[in-house]
Motif scaffolding. Structure first.
Motif, PDB file in Angstrom:
ATOM      1  N   GLN A   1      12.701  10.731 -11.519  1.00 38.28           N
ATOM      2  CA  GLN A   1      13.793  10.904 -11.018  1.00 38.28           C
ATOM      3  C   GLN A   1      13.984  11.600  -9.680  1.00 38.28           C
ATOM      4  OE1 GLN A   1      16.596   9.401 -12.064  1.00 38.28           O
ATOM      5  NE2 GLN A   1      18.338  10.783 -11.318  1.00 38.28           N
ATOM      6  N   VAL A   2      14.533  11.306  -8.661  1.00 41.38           N
ATOM      7  CA  VAL A   2      14.541  11.938  -7.404  1.00 41.38           C
ATOM      8  C   VAL A   2      15.691  12.834  -7.418  1.00 41.38           C
ATOM      9  CG1 VAL A   2      14.551  11.730  -4.912  1.00 41.38           C
ATOM     10  CG2 VAL A   2      13.443  10.238  -5.878  1.00 41.38           C
ATOM     11  N   GLN A   3      15.531  14.060  -7.010  1.00 44.54           N
ATOM     12  CA  GLN A   3      16.714  15.049  -6.947  1.00 44.54           C
ATOM     13  C   GLN A   3      16.674  15.685  -5.487  1.00 44.54           C
ATOM     14  OE1 GLN A   3      15.912  17.559 -10.437  1.00 44.54           O
ATOM     15  NE2 GLN A   3      17.567  16.643 -11.280  1.00 44.54           N
ATOM     16  N   LEU A   4      17.790  15.998  -4.962  1.00 41.51           N
ATOM     17  CA  LEU A   4      17.907  16.493  -3.475  1.00 41.51           C
ATOM     18  C   LEU A   4      18.827  17.681  -3.802  1.00 41.51           C
ATOM     19  CD1 LEU A   4      18.084  13.227  -3.304  1.00 41.51           C
ATOM     20  CD2 LEU A   4      17.891  13.887  -0.815  1.00 41.51           C
ATOM     21  N   GLN A   5      18.581  18.914  -3.085  1.00 44.81           N
ATOM     22  CA  GLN A   5      19.540  19.946  -3.281  1.00 44.81           C
ATOM     23  C   GLN A   5      19.745  20.486  -1.915  1.00 44.81           C
ATOM     24  OE1 GLN A   5      21.027  21.766  -6.086  1.00 44.81           O
ATOM     25  NE2 GLN A   5      22.069  22.635  -4.162  1.00 44.81           N
ATOM     26  N   GLU A   6      20.787  20.647  -1.273  1.00 43.28           N
ATOM     27  CA  GLU A   6      21.078  21.288  -0.106  1.00 43.28           C
ATOM     28  C   GLU A   6      21.249  22.835  -0.334  1.00 43.28           C
ATOM     29  OE1 GLU A   6      23.493  17.614  -0.931  1.00 43.28           O
ATOM     30  OE2 GLU A   6      23.341  19.667  -1.852  1.00 43.28           O
ATOM     31  N   SER A  19      22.595  25.424  10.206  1.00 41.24           N
ATOM     32  CA  SER A  19      21.490  24.854   9.579  1.00 41.24           C
ATOM     33  C   SER A  19      21.451  24.962   8.429  1.00 41.24           C
ATOM     34  CB  SER A  19      20.471  26.061  10.228  1.00 41.24           C
ATOM     35  OG  SER A  19      20.234  26.231  11.326  1.00 41.24           O
ATOM     36  N   LEU A  20      20.995  23.637   7.635  1.00 42.87           N
ATOM     37  CA  LEU A  20      20.928  23.539   6.181  1.00 42.87           C
ATOM     38  C   LEU A  20      19.588  22.698   6.022  1.00 42.87           C
ATOM     39  CD1 LEU A  20      24.330  21.645   5.789  1.00 42.87           C
ATOM     40  CD2 LEU A  20      23.727  23.804   4.883  1.00 42.87           C
ATOM     41  N   THR A  21      19.151  22.896   4.887  1.00 40.38           N
ATOM     42  CA  THR A  21      17.948  22.394   4.291  1.00 40.38           C
ATOM     43  C   THR A  21      18.047  21.852   2.968  1.00 40.38           C
ATOM     44  OG1 THR A  21      16.464  24.327   5.222  1.00 40.38           O
ATOM     45  CG2 THR A  21      15.675  23.139   3.451  1.00 40.38           C
ATOM     46  N   CYS A  22      17.286  20.426   2.817  1.00 38.40           N
ATOM     47  CA  CYS A  22      17.447  19.646   1.767  1.00 38.40           C
ATOM     48  C   CYS A  22      16.078  19.701   1.112  1.00 38.40           C
ATOM     49  CB  CYS A  22      17.995  18.297   2.172  1.00 38.40           C
ATOM     50  SG  CYS A  22      17.957  17.099   0.566  1.00 38.40           S
ATOM     51  N   THR A  23      16.054  20.030  -0.118  1.00 35.30           N
ATOM     52  CA  THR A  23      14.671  20.378  -0.744  1.00 35.30           C
ATOM     53  C   THR A  23      14.809  19.014  -1.913  1.00 35.30           C
ATOM     54  OG1 THR A  23      14.679  22.671  -0.590  1.00 35.30           O
ATOM     55  CG2 THR A  23      13.292  21.569  -2.390  1.00 35.30           C
ATOM     56  N   VAL A  24      13.624  18.405  -1.542  1.00 29.23           N
ATOM     57  CA  VAL A  24      13.506  16.767  -2.450  1.00 29.23           C
ATOM     58  C   VAL A  24      12.631  17.214  -3.539  1.00 29.23           C
ATOM     59  CG1 VAL A  24      12.934  14.587  -2.398  1.00 29.23           C
ATOM     60  CG2 VAL A  24      14.114  15.797  -0.403  1.00 29.23           C
ATOM     61  N   ARG A  99      19.054   9.989  -0.039  1.00 30.03           N
ATOM     62  CA  ARG A  99      17.923   9.217   0.443  1.00 30.03           C
ATOM     63  C   ARG A  99      18.571   7.832   0.794  1.00 30.03           C
ATOM     64  NH1 ARG A  99      12.957   7.457  -3.430  1.00 30.03           N
ATOM     65  NH2 ARG A  99      14.827   5.856  -4.244  1.00 30.03           N
ATOM     66  N   GLY A 100      18.053   7.237   1.863  1.00 28.40           N
ATOM     67  CA  GLY A 100      18.542   6.045   2.254  1.00 28.40           C
ATOM     68  C   GLY A 100      19.060   6.062   3.652  1.00 28.40           C
ATOM     69  N   TRP A 101      19.646   4.956   4.034  1.00 29.25           N
ATOM     70  CA  TRP A 101      20.111   4.713   5.621  1.00 29.25           C
ATOM     71  C   TRP A 101      21.575   4.274   5.312  1.00 29.25           C
ATOM     72  CZ3 TRP A 101      18.626   5.479  10.607  1.00 29.25           C
ATOM     73  CH2 TRP A 101      19.093   4.666  11.477  1.00 29.25           C
ATOM     74  N   ASP A 102      21.738   3.047   5.273  1.00 26.41           N
ATOM     75  CA  ASP A 102      23.081   2.544   5.092  1.00 26.41           C
ATOM     76  C   ASP A 102      23.603   2.361   3.680  1.00 26.41           C
ATOM     77  OD1 ASP A 102      22.708  -0.857   6.195  1.00 26.41           O
ATOM     78  OD2 ASP A 102      21.546   0.360   4.468  1.00 26.41           O
ATOM     79  N   GLY A 103      22.437   2.382   2.820  1.00 25.44           N
ATOM     80  CA  GLY A 103      23.068   2.486   1.428  1.00 25.44           C
ATOM     81  C   GLY A 103      22.131   3.573   0.704  1.00 25.44           C
ATOM     82  N   MET A 104      22.844   4.669   0.022  1.00 24.85           N
ATOM     83  CA  MET A 104      22.091   5.616  -0.485  1.00 24.85           C
ATOM     84  C   MET A 104      21.931   5.664  -1.881  1.00 24.85           C
ATOM     85  SD  MET A 104      21.913   7.167   2.579  1.00 24.85           S
ATOM     86  CE  MET A 104      23.214   7.131   3.934  1.00 24.85           C
ATOM     87  N   ASP A 105      20.676   5.930  -2.276  1.00 24.39           N
ATOM     88  CA  ASP A 105      20.465   5.672  -3.981  1.00 24.39           C
ATOM     89  C   ASP A 105      20.375   7.095  -4.324  1.00 24.39           C
ATOM     90  OD1 ASP A 105      17.085   4.784  -3.944  1.00 24.39           O
ATOM     91  OD2 ASP A 105      17.857   6.500  -2.878  1.00 24.39           O
ATOM     92  N   TYR A 106      20.048   8.165  -3.742  1.00 25.31           N
ATOM     93  CA  TYR A 106      20.192   9.575  -4.474  1.00 25.31           C
ATOM     94  C   TYR A 106      20.946  10.465  -3.399  1.00 25.31           C
ATOM     95  CZ  TYR A 106      16.814   8.022  -7.660  1.00 25.31           C
ATOM     96  OH  TYR A 106      16.132   7.108  -8.845  1.00 25.31           O
ATOM     97  N   TRP A 107      21.627  11.481  -4.047  1.00 33.24           N
ATOM     98  CA  TRP A 107      22.508  12.212  -3.278  1.00 33.24           C
ATOM     99  C   TRP A 107      22.299  13.671  -4.011  1.00 33.24           C
ATOM    100  CZ3 TRP A 107      26.518  10.966   0.280  1.00 33.24           C
ATOM    101  CH2 TRP A 107      26.667   9.558   0.691  1.00 33.24           C
ATOM    102  N   GLY A 108      22.230  14.625  -2.931  1.00 33.66           N
ATOM    103  CA  GLY A 108      22.427  16.115  -3.507  1.00 33.66           C
ATOM    104  C   GLY A 108      23.868  16.119  -3.722  1.00 33.66           C
ATOM    105  N   LYS A 109      24.156  17.513  -4.368  1.00 33.13           N
ATOM    106  CA  LYS A 109      25.405  17.627  -4.732  1.00 33.13           C
ATOM    107  C   LYS A 109      26.432  17.994  -3.673  1.00 33.13           C
ATOM    108  CE  LYS A 109      23.906  19.102  -9.301  1.00 33.13           C
ATOM    109  NZ  LYS A 109      24.038  20.288 -10.235  1.00 33.13           N
TER     110      LYS A 109
END
Length: 117
Positions: A1-6, A19-24, A99-109
């Motif tokens: 399961q991919v998780q993203l956190q801003e 400035s923001l960081t996304c940790t995957v 994650r994705g370009w024009d269709g995102m499958d995983y999102w951060g909160k």
């Protein structure tokens, strides 16, 4: 399961750089052929795609934001970052990485960034 956190400051002053960081976690940002995007949503408005970085490190930007936007990555930390320069109150928004370009499958909160003095 991919998780993203801003992560990053929730308050930025006008004319400064946001400035923001996304940790995957659960997947590598260098895995073929994934794209990693930044998207924002101002209060009461729709989603706006800002830009992306792909598995090879190539970057892509929205034409309307290109002059102020920079996306980079740190593969050792499995992170990608957003920098938005010369911010104004109109840049106040919830910022998402996905994650994705024009269709995102995983999102951060998402993280709210307010531009105010």
């Amino acid at each position: 399961q991919v998780q993203l956190q801003e992560s990053g400051p929730g308050l930025v002053k006008p004319s400064q750089t946001l400035s923001l960081t996304c940790t995957v976690s659960g997947g590598s940002i260098t895995t073929d052929y994934y794209y990693w995007s930044w998207i924002r949503q101002p209060p009461g408005k729709g989603l706006e795609w800002m830009g992306a970085i792909d598995y090879s490190g190539s970057t892509y930007y929205s034409p309307s934001l290109k002059s102020r936007t920079s996306i980079s990555r740190d593969t050792s930390k499995n992170q990608f970052t957003l920098q938005l320069s010369s911010v104004t109150a109109e840049d106040t928004a919830v910022y998402y990485c996905a994650r994705g370009w024009d269709g995102m499958d995983y999102w951060g909160k998402g993280t709210l960034v307010t531009v105010s003095s």
